[in-house]
Design a protein around this motif. Structure first.
Motif, PDB file in Angstrom:
ATOM      1  N   HIS A   1       0.832  -1.193   0.000  1.00 14.71           N
ATOM      2  CA  HIS A   1       0.000   0.000   0.000  1.00 14.71           C
ATOM      3  C   HIS A   1       0.874   1.253   0.000  1.00 14.71           C
ATOM      4  O   HIS A   1       0.362   2.360  -0.064  1.00 14.71           O
ATOM      5  CB  HIS A   1      -0.904   0.031   1.234  1.00 14.71           C
ATOM      6  CG  HIS A   1      -2.028  -0.952   1.188  1.00 14.71           C
ATOM      7  ND1 HIS A   1      -3.315  -0.575   0.981  1.00 14.71           N
ATOM      8  CD2 HIS A   1      -2.059  -2.294   1.317  1.00 14.71           C
ATOM      9  CE1 HIS A   1      -4.105  -1.639   0.995  1.00 14.71           C
ATOM     10  NE2 HIS A   1      -3.357  -2.698   1.198  1.00 14.71           N
TER      11      HIS A   1
ATOM     12  N   TYR B   1      -1.162  -0.838  -4.577  1.00 14.07           N
ATOM     13  CA  TYR B   1      -2.598  -0.653  -4.337  1.00 14.07           C
ATOM     14  C   TYR B   1      -3.011   0.753  -4.732  1.00 14.07           C
ATOM     15  O   TYR B   1      -2.329   1.731  -4.420  1.00 14.07           O
ATOM     16  CB  TYR B   1      -2.904  -0.889  -2.862  1.00 14.07           C
ATOM     17  CG  TYR B   1      -4.363  -1.023  -2.547  1.00 14.07           C
ATOM     18  CD1 TYR B   1      -5.103  -2.086  -3.039  1.00 14.07           C
ATOM     19  CD2 TYR B   1      -5.011  -0.096  -1.744  1.00 14.07           C
ATOM     20  CE1 TYR B   1      -6.439  -2.230  -2.739  1.00 14.07           C
ATOM     21  CE2 TYR B   1      -6.350  -0.233  -1.433  1.00 14.07           C
ATOM     22  CZ  TYR B   1      -7.058  -1.300  -1.932  1.00 14.07           C
ATOM     23  OH  TYR B   1      -8.387  -1.443  -1.637  1.00 14.07           O
ATOM     24  N   ASP B   2      -4.150   0.871  -5.437  1.00 12.74           N
ATOM     25  CA  ASP B   2      -4.626   2.183  -5.875  1.00 12.74           C
ATOM     26  C   ASP B   2      -5.905   2.602  -5.168  1.00 12.74           C
ATOM     27  O   ASP B   2      -6.548   3.568  -5.567  1.00 12.74           O
ATOM     28  CB  ASP B   2      -4.837   2.199  -7.393  1.00 12.74           C
ATOM     29  CG  ASP B   2      -5.975   1.325  -7.845  1.00 12.74           C
ATOM     30  OD1 ASP B   2      -6.534   0.585  -7.013  1.00 12.74           O
ATOM     31  OD2 ASP B   2      -6.320   1.379  -9.039  1.00 12.74           O
ATOM     32  N   GLY B   3      -6.280   1.877  -4.116  1.00 14.35           N
ATOM     33  CA  GLY B   3      -7.515   2.178  -3.411  1.00 14.35           C
ATOM     34  C   GLY B   3      -8.639   1.266  -3.829  1.00 14.35           C
ATOM     35  O   GLY B   3      -9.686   1.206  -3.183  1.00 14.35           O
ATOM     36  N   HIS B   4      -8.447   0.526  -4.893  1.00 17.70           N
ATOM     37  CA  HIS B   4      -9.474  -0.380  -5.404  1.00 17.70           C
ATOM     38  C   HIS B   4      -8.905  -1.772  -5.646  1.00 17.70           C
ATOM     39  O   HIS B   4      -9.522  -2.769  -5.303  1.00 17.70           O
ATOM     40  CB  HIS B   4     -10.071   0.182  -6.693  1.00 17.70           C
ATOM     41  CG  HIS B   4     -11.123  -0.679  -7.315  1.00 17.70           C
ATOM     42  ND1 HIS B   4     -12.326  -0.938  -6.707  1.00 17.70           N
ATOM     43  CD2 HIS B   4     -11.139  -1.363  -8.479  1.00 17.70           C
ATOM     44  CE1 HIS B   4     -13.037  -1.746  -7.483  1.00 17.70           C
ATOM     45  NE2 HIS B   4     -12.330  -2.016  -8.567  1.00 17.70           N
ATOM     46  N   GLU B   5      -7.723  -1.832  -6.255  1.00 19.47           N
ATOM     47  CA  GLU B   5      -7.114  -3.119  -6.581  1.00 19.47           C
ATOM     48  C   GLU B   5      -5.595  -2.974  -6.606  1.00 19.47           C
ATOM     49  O   GLU B   5      -5.061  -1.871  -6.602  1.00 19.47           O
ATOM     50  CB  GLU B   5      -7.605  -3.618  -7.941  1.00 19.47           C
ATOM     51  CG  GLU B   5      -7.237  -2.695  -9.086  1.00 19.47           C
ATOM     52  CD  GLU B   5      -7.838  -3.113 -10.409  1.00 19.47           C
ATOM     53  OE1 GLU B   5      -8.529  -4.137 -10.444  1.00 19.47           O
ATOM     54  OE2 GLU B   5      -7.615  -2.403 -11.392  1.00 19.47           O
TER      55      GLU B   5
ATOM     56  N   GLU C   1      -2.194  -3.400  -8.663  1.00 20.06           N
ATOM     57  CA  GLU C   1      -1.745  -3.422 -10.055  1.00 20.06           C
ATOM     58  C   GLU C   1      -0.251  -3.726 -10.082  1.00 20.06           C
ATOM     59  O   GLU C   1       0.523  -3.147  -9.322  1.00 20.06           O
ATOM     60  CB  GLU C   1      -2.017  -2.074 -10.720  1.00 20.06           C
ATOM     61  CG  GLU C   1      -1.668  -2.004 -12.171  1.00 20.06           C
ATOM     62  CD  GLU C   1      -2.601  -2.836 -13.034  1.00 20.06           C
ATOM     63  OE1 GLU C   1      -2.136  -3.328 -14.071  1.00 20.06           O
ATOM     64  OE2 GLU C   1      -3.776  -2.995 -12.665  1.00 20.06           O
TER      65      GLU C   1
ATOM     66  N   HIS D   1       1.146   3.777 -11.136  1.00 15.55           N
ATOM     67  CA  HIS D   1      -0.222   3.249 -11.160  1.00 15.55           C
ATOM     68  C   HIS D   1      -1.132   4.319 -10.583  1.00 15.55           C
ATOM     69  O   HIS D   1      -1.130   4.574  -9.383  1.00 15.55           O
ATOM     70  CB  HIS D   1      -0.321   1.950 -10.368  1.00 15.55           C
ATOM     71  CG  HIS D   1      -1.683   1.342 -10.419  1.00 15.55           C
ATOM     72  ND1 HIS D   1      -2.326   1.079 -11.611  1.00 15.55           N
ATOM     73  CD2 HIS D   1      -2.532   0.972  -9.452  1.00 15.55           C
ATOM     74  CE1 HIS D   1      -3.510   0.560 -11.347  1.00 15.55           C
ATOM     75  NE2 HIS D   1      -3.656   0.495 -10.048  1.00 15.55           N
TER      76      HIS D   1
ATOM     77  N   THR E   1      -4.417   6.526  -9.362  1.00 16.15           N
ATOM     78  CA  THR E   1      -5.551   6.187  -8.494  1.00 16.15           C
ATOM     79  C   THR E   1      -6.880   6.587  -9.105  1.00 16.15           C
ATOM     80  O   THR E   1      -7.920   6.144  -8.645  1.00 16.15           O
ATOM     81  CB  THR E   1      -5.418   6.900  -7.136  1.00 16.15           C
ATOM     82  OG1 THR E   1      -5.327   8.310  -7.361  1.00 16.15           O
ATOM     83  CG2 THR E   1      -4.181   6.418  -6.406  1.00 16.15           C
ATOM     84  N   ARG E   2      -6.852   7.414 -10.113  1.00 10.62           N
ATOM     85  CA  ARG E   2      -8.106   7.876 -10.714  1.00 10.62           C
ATOM     86  C   ARG E   2      -8.212   7.382 -12.146  1.00 10.62           C
ATOM     87  O   ARG E   2      -7.236   7.386 -12.894  1.00 10.62           O
ATOM     88  CB  ARG E   2      -8.167   9.402 -10.709  1.00 10.62           C
ATOM     89  CG  ARG E   2      -8.156   9.957  -9.310  1.00 10.62           C
ATOM     90  CD  ARG E   2      -8.327  11.461  -9.341  1.00 10.62           C
ATOM     91  NE  ARG E   2      -8.276  11.973  -7.998  1.00 10.62           N
ATOM     92  CZ  ARG E   2      -7.258  12.661  -7.494  1.00 10.62           C
ATOM     93  NH1 ARG E   2      -6.210  12.916  -8.241  1.00 10.62           N
ATOM     94  NH2 ARG E   2      -7.302  13.102  -6.257  1.00 10.62           N
ATOM     95  N   ASN E   3      -9.420   7.000 -12.537  1.00 14.62           N
ATOM     96  CA  ASN E   3      -9.668   6.569 -13.902  1.00 14.62           C
ATOM     97  C   ASN E   3     -10.230   7.721 -14.713  1.00 14.62           C
ATOM     98  O   ASN E   3     -10.914   8.598 -14.168  1.00 14.62           O
ATOM     99  CB  ASN E   3     -10.664   5.412 -13.932  1.00 14.62           C
ATOM    100  CG  ASN E   3     -10.134   4.192 -13.227  1.00 14.62           C
ATOM    101  OD1 ASN E   3      -8.927   3.970 -13.219  1.00 14.62           O
ATOM    102  ND2 ASN E   3     -11.021   3.419 -12.618  1.00 14.62           N
TER     103      ASN E   3
END
Length: 140
Positions: free
Chosen positions: A74, A92-96, A98, A115, A117-119
């Motif tokens: 993390h 970890y990006d807060g969701h999964e 990578e 990686h 954190t925002r899409n």
């Protein structure tokens, strides 16, 4: 002009005048002097407990081990050090988590930079009833 990417002497990777082998043999304090100011300050003020644990885990693991089972973390604010080159981390990006394979060009950056954190969001076209003005559009 050649389109291939070459760095340093004879295409060998260098970071601020030092080869990768030289960087990996240096002490952490010596490497810190070569890093950019923010990363240098992070190391000179002392790495946090989680950062030290990640550094310890990275020193114990080998490239073959992490290729199959990456080091899960993390800790996005860990500076990429020369001893991380070749290892694979699961950041970890807060969701999964990578996978991030550390290459020599990543030295001096943070793990989290590789990686996001925002899409990106791509909105579709507004449908009927989406806005007040669409209420008065004749249907046919």
């Amino acid at each position: 002009m050649s389109s291939e990417y070459r760095t340093g002497r004879e295409g060998e990777f260098t970071y601020r005048g030092h080869t990768l082998d030289e960087l990996q043999e240096m002490e952490l304090e010596d490497v810190a002097e070569l890093l950019p100011a923010r990363q240098r300050r992070t190391i000179t003020r002392g790495l946090g407990v989680q950062q030290l644990k990640l550094l310890e885990d990275a020193r114990e693991s080998t490239e073959e081990e992490t290729a199959n089972d990456p080091l899960r973390t993390h800790v996005r604010d860990m500076p990429v050090l020369p001893e991380f080159v070749g290892l694979t981390f699961a950041v970890y990006d807060g969701h999964e988590f990578e996978r991030v394979r550390v290459e020599p060009e990543m030295i001096g950056h943070y793990l989290g930079e590789f990686h996001l954190t925002r899409n990106s969001v791509e909105h579709g076209q507004a449908g009927l009833g989406a806005t007040r003005s669409s209420k008065f559009v004749p249907l046919k």
